[in-house]
Write an enzyme that holds these catalytic residues in place. Sequence first.
Site, PDB file in Angstrom:
ATOM      1  N   TYR A  26      -2.536   2.878  -7.101  1.00  0.00           N
ATOM      2  CA  TYR A  26      -1.321   3.463  -6.466  1.00  0.00           C
ATOM      3  C   TYR A  26      -1.703   4.547  -6.090  1.00  0.00           C
ATOM      4  CZ  TYR A  26       1.160   1.739 -10.405  1.00  0.00           C
ATOM      5  OH  TYR A  26       2.047   0.737 -11.606  1.00  0.00           O
TER       6      TYR A  26
ATOM      7  N   ASP B 266       1.421  -0.843  -0.185  1.00  0.00           N
ATOM      8  CA  ASP B 266       0.175  -0.086   0.072  1.00  0.00           C
ATOM      9  C   ASP B 266       1.059   1.210   0.084  1.00  0.00           C
ATOM     10  OD1 ASP B 266      -1.724   1.977   1.469  1.00  0.00           O
ATOM     11  OD2 ASP B 266      -2.975   0.693   1.755  1.00  0.00           O
TER      12      ASP B 266
ATOM     13  N   GLY C 130      -4.202 -10.144  -2.668  1.00  0.00           N
ATOM     14  CA  GLY C 130      -5.670  -9.674  -2.029  1.00  0.00           C
ATOM     15  C   GLY C 130      -5.577  -8.256  -2.673  1.00  0.00           C
TER      16      GLY C 130
END
Length: 535
Positions: free
Chosen positions: A474, A111, A178
Amino acid sequence: MKHLSFSFSVITVIALLFSLALSSADSHENFLQCLYNHPENTTSISSIVYTQTNSSYSSVLDVSIQNLRFFNATSKPVVIVTPLVVSHVQATIICARKHGLQIRTRSGGHDYEGLSYVAGVPFVVVDLIKIREIEVDVENNTAWVQAGATLGELYYKISQKSKTLGFPAGVCPTVGVGGHISGGGYGFMIRKYGLAADHVIDAKIVDVNGNLLDKETMGEDLFWAIRGGGGASFGVMVAWKIKLVSVPSIVTVFRVSRTLEENVTGIIQQWQRRANKLNESLTIRVKIGRVNSSKSGNLTVGAQFESLYLGRIDDLIPYMQKSFPELGLVKKDCTEMSWLESILFMDGLTNGQSTNALLNRTQNGLFFFKAKSDYVRDPIPNVGLEGLWPFLHEDVAKDAYIQFTPYGGRMEEISESETPFPHRSGNLFHIQYIVFWQEKGDVAAQRHVNWIRRLYNYTEAYVSRNPRSAYQNYRDLDIGVNNNGYTSYNQASIWGFKYFGNNFNRLARVKTKVDPRNFFRNEQSIPSLISKGRK
């Protein structure tokens, strides 16, 4: 009197903070008791729960962090749960909801803004690192892959069953399945097969009530939402059923570099006009950065043209000479290998590493970094490209690059509303801007973040507009954030339409249906349409 009033105010604030701290501690302890005693836990859960006093807490938290910007974040989870089975996920959701703790879900830790393991409120991390089974069905060209598996593990497992099946997802092996698929997911087969999310045929998610749902029980709307709308807004993704795609037993790759002295501006100009129209089996990505000139030895701007061709060299060379002669590609620039080996090549692992390297869940070398994204619908003129080069000459950009990924092919054939991912027809290419650094401290961080923001401001005139689009995987908090509590649809629309275009409205309706009180939330989660007064 003023002094007494001030003192009283300070005492009141201290008392309030103390009360909140006690309340948070109570919630934490009550959550643990709930978790340990929950009837869903048919398998013991105590061994995979880590509190901040646990000696393994830091190592469990840090193992999947891929961006050093968040390595020493002060807002750490009060508890980390690493489920072994789905019932552990169900119990964690039920107990966190009951005792006022937020949930953040981590499948790989890539992330870009750390939202899967950083939050400004008391929260629990559900780290799916141990829910990572993969079952490949060669006969039906399908696979079930659990959310905690990485792309590298998925590719490797497919290759063990078939040399002519693959999956059109990213080239970074340590990315978690995921989050990658739920945000869209693209790689070097994007022009042939589209996105990873385009190949999902079933899924399993645990909802806000702790129910395990599949495609049939979750319904059409939720199944639509999680294939590109980000699963973390709607529940905890635990598995995907994917359709595998055909790949040749031998593919061709190349990576050639050109500099300003070699007319790289003109070559990129031709690339902009042709890359999206090439044979869909050919994807040529451009990676632009600062390099040493091969002629003078001085710093200059160079571009790497990186490519995967789903075919043989002898077919590629004459095609390139006809369709993109400006690049000057010759046979010695190219290498034939298996599709699985091409993943290693594109990830930069070109020193003869075994494909077993795809099973490594940790990146080789971690950096601080910040990234942003754009979509381009009309070629950037020479003057626009030339305005980029001074940015790359700045000292702060020594480990930065700008990456162009072409669209066209299959991406032109899928409706923007087919999934929540709207960036389809009409886009020539996608841009990723990214800057890395190794110096510690806020001053260094701010210097690099300011640089990429200035670069992003410069390109505004040359990219998509109304809205200026961005790619959800992104993640970029600069484009807008939610409140900690209630966030209006209008406020969330500031960033939502950039990621999802006109699909944002449907995503909000789905959210309202499946999680009306907005339990699953973060700084850029889909909002519920239920008003603050009715929450």
